[in-house]
Motif scaffolding. Structure first.
Motif, PDB file in Angstrom:
ATOM      1  N   UNK A  26       8.464  26.769 -16.877  1.00 27.10           N
ATOM      2  CA  UNK A  26       7.878  27.356 -15.676  1.00 27.10           C
ATOM      3  C   UNK A  26       6.895  28.470 -16.049  1.00 27.10           C
ATOM      4  N   UNK A  27       7.276  29.274 -17.014  1.00 26.62           N
ATOM      5  CA  UNK A  27       6.411  30.364 -17.484  1.00 26.62           C
ATOM      6  C   UNK A  27       5.114  29.812 -18.065  1.00 26.62           C
ATOM      7  N   UNK A  28       5.223  28.743 -18.841  1.00 30.55           N
ATOM      8  CA  UNK A  28       4.041  28.113 -19.436  1.00 30.55           C
ATOM      9  C   UNK A  28       3.124  27.579 -18.337  1.00 30.55           C
ATOM     10  N   UNK A  29       3.718  26.917 -17.331  1.00 33.62           N
ATOM     11  CA  UNK A  29       2.921  26.366 -16.231  1.00 33.62           C
ATOM     12  C   UNK A  29       2.190  27.473 -15.478  1.00 33.62           C
ATOM     13  N   UNK A  30       2.835  28.624 -15.340  1.00 36.16           N
ATOM     14  CA  UNK A  30       2.202  29.754 -14.655  1.00 36.16           C
ATOM     15  C   UNK A  30       0.958  30.205 -15.413  1.00 36.16           C
ATOM     16  N   UNK A  31       1.080  30.318 -16.735  1.00 34.15           N
ATOM     17  CA  UNK A  31      -0.074  30.715 -17.548  1.00 34.15           C
ATOM     18  C   UNK A  31      -1.195  29.685 -17.434  1.00 34.15           C
ATOM     19  N   UNK A  32      -0.835  28.401 -17.455  1.00 34.11           N
ATOM     20  CA  UNK A  32      -1.843  27.354 -17.334  1.00 34.11           C
ATOM     21  C   UNK A  32      -2.521  27.407 -15.968  1.00 34.11           C
ATOM     22  N   UNK A  33      -1.732  27.676 -14.931  1.00 32.11           N
ATOM     23  CA  UNK A  33      -2.304  27.762 -13.588  1.00 32.11           C
ATOM     24  C   UNK A  33      -3.293  28.918 -13.487  1.00 32.11           C
ATOM     25  N   UNK A  34      -2.986  30.034 -14.135  1.00 35.04           N
ATOM     26  CA  UNK A  34      -3.903  31.178 -14.116  1.00 35.04           C
ATOM     27  C   UNK A  34      -5.229  30.822 -14.786  1.00 35.04           C
ATOM     28  N   UNK A  35      -5.157  30.058 -15.876  1.00 29.16           N
ATOM     29  CA  UNK A  35      -6.382  29.622 -16.549  1.00 29.16           C
ATOM     30  C   UNK A  35      -7.168  28.694 -15.626  1.00 29.16           C
ATOM     31  N   UNK A  36      -6.485  27.743 -14.995  1.00 31.21           N
ATOM     32  CA  UNK A  36      -7.140  26.792 -14.088  1.00 31.21           C
ATOM     33  C   UNK A  36      -7.820  27.527 -12.934  1.00 31.21           C
ATOM     34  N   UNK A  37      -7.141  28.515 -12.371  1.00 30.63           N
ATOM     35  CA  UNK A  37      -7.704  29.266 -11.252  1.00 30.63           C
ATOM     36  C   UNK A  37      -8.933  30.055 -11.685  1.00 30.63           C
ATOM     37  N   UNK A  38      -8.874  30.631 -12.874  1.00 29.22           N
ATOM     38  CA  UNK A  38     -10.018  31.388 -13.384  1.00 29.22           C
ATOM     39  C   UNK A  38     -11.207  30.467 -13.623  1.00 29.22           C
ATOM     40  N   UNK A  39     -10.946  29.268 -14.126  1.00 33.41           N
ATOM     41  CA  UNK A  39     -12.016  28.298 -14.345  1.00 33.41           C
ATOM     42  C   UNK A  39     -12.617  27.876 -13.008  1.00 33.41           C
ATOM     43  N   UNK A  40     -11.750  27.635 -12.028  1.00 35.56           N
ATOM     44  CA  UNK A  40     -12.213  27.203 -10.708  1.00 35.56           C
ATOM     45  C   UNK A  40     -13.053  28.278 -10.032  1.00 35.56           C
ATOM     46  N   UNK A  41     -12.726  29.542 -10.275  1.00 35.12           N
ATOM     47  CA  UNK A  41     -13.486  30.631  -9.668  1.00 35.12           C
ATOM     48  C   UNK A  41     -14.845  30.801 -10.337  1.00 35.12           C
ATOM     49  N   UNK A  42     -14.978  30.277 -11.551  1.00 34.57           N
ATOM     50  CA  UNK A  42     -16.249  30.348 -12.262  1.00 34.57           C
ATOM     51  C   UNK A  42     -16.448  31.622 -13.057  1.00 34.57           C
ATOM     52  N   UNK A  70       1.370  18.125 -30.374  1.00 30.09           N
ATOM     53  CA  UNK A  70       0.113  17.468 -30.023  1.00 30.09           C
ATOM     54  C   UNK A  70      -0.250  17.666 -28.555  1.00 30.09           C
ATOM     55  N   UNK A  71       0.754  17.742 -27.703  1.00 27.02           N
ATOM     56  CA  UNK A  71       0.511  17.979 -26.278  1.00 27.02           C
ATOM     57  C   UNK A  71      -0.159  19.330 -26.085  1.00 27.02           C
ATOM     58  N   UNK A  72       0.380  20.338 -26.736  1.00 29.31           N
ATOM     59  CA  UNK A  72      -0.170  21.686 -26.609  1.00 29.31           C
ATOM     60  C   UNK A  72      -1.560  21.743 -27.226  1.00 29.31           C
ATOM     61  N   UNK A  73      -1.731  21.083 -28.347  1.00 32.48           N
ATOM     62  CA  UNK A  73      -3.041  21.043 -28.994  1.00 32.48           C
ATOM     63  C   UNK A  73      -4.083  20.450 -28.058  1.00 32.48           C
ATOM     64  N   UNK A  74      -3.721  19.344 -27.422  1.00 39.22           N
ATOM     65  CA  UNK A  74      -4.631  18.662 -26.504  1.00 39.22           C
ATOM     66  C   UNK A  74      -4.972  19.557 -25.308  1.00 39.22           C
ATOM     67  N   UNK A  75      -3.948  20.190 -24.740  1.00 42.66           N
ATOM     68  CA  UNK A  75      -4.172  21.055 -23.577  1.00 42.66           C
ATOM     69  C   UNK A  75      -5.090  22.232 -23.930  1.00 42.66           C
ATOM     70  N   UNK A  76      -4.820  22.874 -25.066  1.00 41.74           N
ATOM     71  CA  UNK A  76      -5.631  24.010 -25.478  1.00 41.74           C
ATOM     72  C   UNK A  76      -7.070  23.589 -25.749  1.00 41.74           C
TER      73      UNK A  76
END
Length: 87
Positions: A26-42, A70-76
């Motif tokens: 859950x903590x990892x997903x939260x960090x990923x969501x913050x990155x996604x939101x920052x990207x979406x905001x531009x 490999x999953x983490x590598x791909x995501x990063x």
């Protein structure tokens, strides 16, 4: 249902481990969501900072056995390419 003392203990350990892993995921997903939101905001600076904060958390997930290397590598890789593409 667990019958032997050993299997009862393993069941308890599995419950504890499940809770720990669930919180970590859950903590990892939260960090990923913050990155996604920052990207979406531009906002490139915010996205870069969010990605920098997410990287160690993702790697910790690998060392703790929550995610595959490999999953983490791909995501990063994909996230960093998207952050880099922001103008």
């Amino acid at each position: 249902m667990a019958n032997t003392p050993q299997s009862k203990k393993r069941a308890r350990q599995n419950q504890t481990r499940f809770a720990v892993n669930k919180a970590r995921r859950s903590r990892i997903r939260t960090y990923l969501r913050k990155v996604e939101e920052a990207i979406a905001s531009g906002d490139k600076d915010a996205a870069a900072n969010a990605l920098r904060a997410a990287q160690p958390e993702l790697m910790r997930g690998v060392t703790k056995g929550v995610l595959h290397k490999n999953t983490v590598s791909r995501k990063l890789s994909r996230l960093s390419a998207r952050v880099k593409a922001l103008a």
